[in-house]
Design a protein around this motif. Structure first.
Motif, PDB file in Angstrom:
ATOM      1  N   PRO A 111      -7.897  31.833  17.798  1.00 36.24           N
ATOM      2  CA  PRO A 111      -7.172  32.430  18.943  1.00 36.24           C
ATOM      3  C   PRO A 111      -8.114  32.821  20.075  1.00 36.24           C
ATOM      4  CG  PRO A 111      -6.420  33.374  16.866  1.00 36.24           C
ATOM      5  CD  PRO A 111      -7.601  32.512  16.536  1.00 36.24           C
ATOM      6  N   GLU A 112      -9.348  33.154  19.732  1.00 32.33           N
ATOM      7  CA  GLU A 112     -10.328  33.535  20.771  1.00 32.33           C
ATOM      8  C   GLU A 112     -10.628  32.354  21.715  1.00 32.33           C
ATOM      9  OE1 GLU A 112     -14.089  34.383  18.967  1.00 32.33           O
ATOM     10  OE2 GLU A 112     -15.088  34.623  20.911  1.00 32.33           O
ATOM     11  N   PHE A 113     -10.728  31.168  21.136  1.00 34.84           N
ATOM     12  CA  PHE A 113     -11.055  29.988  21.944  1.00 34.84           C
ATOM     13  C   PHE A 113      -9.826  29.243  22.448  1.00 34.84           C
ATOM     14  CE2 PHE A 113     -14.775  29.872  18.831  1.00 34.84           C
ATOM     15  CZ  PHE A 113     -15.589  30.622  19.668  1.00 34.84           C
ATOM     16  N   ARG A 114      -8.732  29.344  21.694  1.00 34.96           N
ATOM     17  CA  ARG A 114      -7.541  28.532  21.999  1.00 34.96           C
ATOM     18  C   ARG A 114      -6.335  29.466  22.042  1.00 34.96           C
ATOM     19  NH1 ARG A 114      -4.800  24.500  17.793  1.00 34.96           N
ATOM     20  NH2 ARG A 114      -5.576  26.150  16.461  1.00 34.96           N
ATOM     21  N   PRO A 115      -6.043  30.020  23.213  1.00 36.61           N
ATOM     22  CA  PRO A 115      -4.976  31.022  23.296  1.00 36.61           C
ATOM     23  C   PRO A 115      -3.622  30.475  22.869  1.00 36.61           C
ATOM     24  CG  PRO A 115      -6.079  30.707  25.412  1.00 36.61           C
ATOM     25  CD  PRO A 115      -6.644  29.687  24.492  1.00 36.61           C
ATOM     26  N   ARG A 116      -2.861  31.338  22.214  1.00 36.19           N
ATOM     27  CA  ARG A 116      -1.501  30.982  21.821  1.00 36.19           C
ATOM     28  C   ARG A 116      -0.610  31.116  23.061  1.00 36.19           C
ATOM     29  NH1 ARG A 116      -5.084  29.627  18.290  1.00 36.19           N
ATOM     30  NH2 ARG A 116      -4.377  29.598  16.158  1.00 36.19           N
ATOM     31  N   THR A 117       0.116  30.058  23.395  1.00 34.96           N
ATOM     32  CA  THR A 117       0.933  30.088  24.616  1.00 34.96           C
ATOM     33  C   THR A 117       2.429  30.068  24.319  1.00 34.96           C
ATOM     34  OG1 THR A 117       0.639  27.707  24.718  1.00 34.96           O
ATOM     35  CG2 THR A 117      -0.791  29.011  26.134  1.00 34.96           C
ATOM     36  N   SER A 118       2.789  29.890  23.035  1.00 35.61           N
ATOM     37  CA  SER A 118       4.205  29.954  22.659  1.00 35.61           C
ATOM     38  C   SER A 118       4.298  30.472  21.232  1.00 35.61           C
ATOM     39  CB  SER A 118       4.846  28.564  22.754  1.00 35.61           C
ATOM     40  OG  SER A 118       4.180  27.690  21.873  1.00 35.61           O
ATOM     41  N   LYS A 119       5.512  30.705  20.794  1.00 36.83           N
ATOM     42  CA  LYS A 119       5.695  31.273  19.456  1.00 36.83           C
ATOM     43  C   LYS A 119       6.587  30.363  18.631  1.00 36.83           C
ATOM     44  CE  LYS A 119       5.375  34.791  16.545  1.00 36.83           C
ATOM     45  NZ  LYS A 119       4.247  34.446  15.712  1.00 36.83           N
ATOM     46  N   TYR A 120       6.136  30.043  17.431  1.00 36.43           N
ATOM     47  CA  TYR A 120       6.917  29.198  16.516  1.00 36.43           C
ATOM     48  C   TYR A 120       7.553  30.083  15.459  1.00 36.43           C
ATOM     49  CZ  TYR A 120       7.738  25.872  12.687  1.00 36.43           C
ATOM     50  OH  TYR A 120       8.301  25.121  11.666  1.00 36.43           O
ATOM     51  N   GLU A 136       1.607  26.133  18.778  1.00 41.28           N
ATOM     52  CA  GLU A 136       1.653  27.381  19.562  1.00 41.28           C
ATOM     53  C   GLU A 136       0.614  27.421  20.667  1.00 41.28           C
ATOM     54  OE1 GLU A 136       1.314  30.434  16.569  1.00 41.28           O
ATOM     55  OE2 GLU A 136       3.485  30.604  16.424  1.00 41.28           O
ATOM     56  N   THR A 137      -0.192  26.383  20.779  1.00 48.60           N
ATOM     57  CA  THR A 137      -1.236  26.372  21.810  1.00 48.60           C
ATOM     58  C   THR A 137      -1.045  25.146  22.700  1.00 48.60           C
ATOM     59  OG1 THR A 137      -2.805  24.976  20.652  1.00 48.60           O
ATOM     60  CG2 THR A 137      -2.789  27.304  20.042  1.00 48.60           C
ATOM     61  N   ASP A 138      -1.879  25.032  23.715  1.00 49.20           N
ATOM     62  CA  ASP A 138      -1.768  23.865  24.592  1.00 49.20           C
ATOM     63  C   ASP A 138      -2.513  22.648  24.034  1.00 49.20           C
ATOM     64  OD1 ASP A 138      -0.184  25.312  26.225  1.00 49.20           O
ATOM     65  OD2 ASP A 138      -1.766  25.889  27.634  1.00 49.20           O
ATOM     66  N   CYS A 139      -3.105  22.803  22.874  1.00 47.71           N
ATOM     67  CA  CYS A 139      -3.773  21.660  22.238  1.00 47.71           C
ATOM     68  C   CYS A 139      -2.833  21.071  21.199  1.00 47.71           C
ATOM     69  CB  CYS A 139      -5.075  22.102  21.568  1.00 47.71           C
ATOM     70  SG  CYS A 139      -5.793  20.779  20.575  1.00 47.71           S
ATOM     71  N   SER A 140      -2.380  19.855  21.431  1.00 46.50           N
ATOM     72  CA  SER A 140      -1.433  19.253  20.488  1.00 46.50           C
ATOM     73  C   SER A 140      -2.155  18.521  19.358  1.00 46.50           C
ATOM     74  CB  SER A 140      -0.500  18.296  21.226  1.00 46.50           C
ATOM     75  OG  SER A 140      -1.270  17.337  21.905  1.00 46.50           O
ATOM     76  N   TYR A 141      -3.487  18.674  19.299  1.00 49.67           N
ATOM     77  CA  TYR A 141      -4.257  18.004  18.246  1.00 49.67           C
ATOM     78  C   TYR A 141      -4.769  18.996  17.190  1.00 49.67           C
ATOM     79  CZ  TYR A 141      -4.438  14.209  21.646  1.00 49.67           C
ATOM     80  OH  TYR A 141      -4.101  13.224  22.537  1.00 49.67           O
ATOM     81  N   GLY A 142      -4.811  20.265  17.571  1.00 48.31           N
ATOM     82  CA  GLY A 142      -5.498  21.249  16.729  1.00 48.31           C
ATOM     83  C   GLY A 142      -4.697  21.761  15.556  1.00 48.31           C
ATOM     84  N   CYS A 143      -5.360  22.586  14.769  1.00 46.38           N
ATOM     85  CA  CYS A 143      -4.773  23.139  13.555  1.00 46.38           C
ATOM     86  C   CYS A 143      -3.573  24.031  13.871  1.00 46.38           C
ATOM     87  CB  CYS A 143      -5.833  23.937  12.803  1.00 46.38           C
ATOM     88  SG  CYS A 143      -5.195  24.700  11.313  1.00 46.38           S
ATOM     89  N   MET A 144      -2.514  23.865  13.095  1.00 43.40           N
ATOM     90  CA  MET A 144      -1.296  24.654  13.286  1.00 43.40           C
ATOM     91  C   MET A 144      -1.343  25.926  12.453  1.00 43.40           C
ATOM     92  SD  MET A 144       1.355  21.524  13.288  1.00 43.40           S
ATOM     93  CE  MET A 144       2.273  22.115  14.670  1.00 43.40           C
ATOM     94  N   GLY A 145      -2.296  25.998  11.537  1.00 42.68           N
ATOM     95  CA  GLY A 145      -2.534  27.230  10.788  1.00 42.68           C
ATOM     96  C   GLY A 145      -1.445  27.628   9.804  1.00 42.68           C
ATOM     97  N   LEU A 146      -0.621  26.671   9.395  1.00 40.37           N
ATOM     98  CA  LEU A 146       0.459  27.040   8.467  1.00 40.37           C
ATOM     99  C   LEU A 146       0.125  26.701   7.010  1.00 40.37           C
ATOM    100  CD1 LEU A 146       3.442  26.043  10.774  1.00 40.37           C
ATOM    101  CD2 LEU A 146       2.664  28.341  10.235  1.00 40.37           C
ATOM    102  N   GLY A 147      -1.067  26.177   6.801  1.00 40.63           N
ATOM    103  CA  GLY A 147      -1.616  26.107   5.441  1.00 40.63           C
ATOM    104  C   GLY A 147      -1.122  25.028   4.499  1.00 40.63           C
ATOM    105  N   ASP A 148      -0.616  23.899   4.997  1.00 44.40           N
ATOM    106  CA  ASP A 148      -0.235  22.817   4.069  1.00 44.40           C
ATOM    107  C   ASP A 148      -1.441  22.389   3.227  1.00 44.40           C
ATOM    108  OD1 ASP A 148       2.182  22.931   5.341  1.00 44.40           O
ATOM    109  OD2 ASP A 148       2.351  20.777   5.734  1.00 44.40           O
TER     110      ASP A 148
END
Ligand code: SF4
Ligand code: SF4
Length: 287
Positions: A111-120, A136-148
């Protein structure tokens, strides 16, 4: 006992006997003689049944090893060289040399480097979330952090870090089975060659957007500026799809690319602290 009952008992007994004889001969005719080496190999396999070898379970892998003429392309990542060596011994073959691998995460979008811009608010599942929106961020390639990936790991080698909101891989526990690689819908996990002292250098970014948008979405995104590519004397770095990649087989751990990267997207792990220039010069002067 009435004669009808006696006749019935005798007829049924005869029928059972004839059926048993027929079944015996059928079984003999069609019996499959299994190679005893399959059992022997199965015994030396780790019985993890994780599918890391690419087969449904250890038994299927043992069958394939016996069937195959060489070990080319066959490996048990959980057992590694020891297990493959034991299997090779049973089959009287040359033991293959297998480079141990370890999983790494190709994203450092905390979150420090890639701000969350929306909420899922949907299901806590990366695959579902990935199919619904860009994250939740403007990077559509990065980790979604939901732990699959964490849930897929049968070896407790991963956990979610609540601060970075990224999965963490525990090197000592990771057996490189590849379950997390398959589980991640964004292809963010790579199995890389394990080096001495668990040292690693890799580009922790998967953003294929051009420099500007990539950097706006994440401060540590790779912008494909080519500085690392130019500084690497060993040809270990390639740039493709607006993204740098370091070949673990060619990298000599000189770390020049790490200092050259203007966005800090190259991660170095498990190295001793760098010497400060002045200190190093002082040491040189004092011998
Ligand atoms: S971290 Fe990934 S590769 Fe390593 S053991 Fe877990 S699932 Fe397998
Ligand atoms: S690495 Fe992939 S699977 Fe794991 S939490 Fe991130 S998006 Fe989900």
């Amino acid at each position: 006992m009435s004669p009808t009952i006696i006749i019935t008992i005798i007829s049924l007994s005869l029928l059972a006997l004839v059926s048993a004889v027929i079944l015996y001969f059928v079984a003999q005719k069609f019996k499959v003689i299994e190679d005893p080496r399959i059992d022997q190999i199965q015994e030396v396999l780790p019985a993890a049944n994780c599918g890391g070898c690419g087969f449904a379970g250890c038994r299927n892998f043992a069958e394939e090893l016996v069937k195959s003429e060489s070990f080319e392309g066959l490996n048990c990542p959980v057992g590694g060289s020891d297990v493959m060596g034991a299997a090779a011994k049973i089959l009287g073959r040359e033991a293959p040399v297998v480079d141990p691998l370890v999983a790494v995460l190709l994203c450092n979008g905390t979150p420090e480097f890639r701000p969350r811009t929306s909420k899922y608010n949907g299901a806590a599942d990366c695959r579902i979330s990935n199919s619904l929106f860009a994250g939740e961020t403007d990077c559509s390639y990065g980790c979604m952090g939901l732990g699959d990936c964490v849930r897929a790991c049968a070896f407790d080698a991963m956990y979610m870090d609540s601060v970075t909101e990224l999965p963490v891989i525990i090197d000592d526990k990771c057996v490189a089975c590849g379950a997390c690689v398959k589980a991640c819908p964004r292809n963010l996990i790579e199995l890389r060659k394990k080096a001495k002292k668990d040292r690693k250098i890799y580009v922790a970014c998967s953003n294929c957007d051009k420099g500007g948008p990539a950097r706006r979405a994440c401060k540590v995104a790779c912008t494909a500026c080519t500085k690392c590519f130019k500084v690497c004397e060993f040809g270990a770095i390639t740039i493709e799809n607006n993204l740098a990649y370091i070949d673990a087989k060619k990298c000599t751990f000189c770390r020049k690319c790490v200092t050259e990267c203007p966005t800090n997207s190259i991660i170095e792990l498990n190295f001793p602290p760098r010497k400060v220039k002045a200190e190093a010069q002082g040491e040189a002067v004092n011998g």
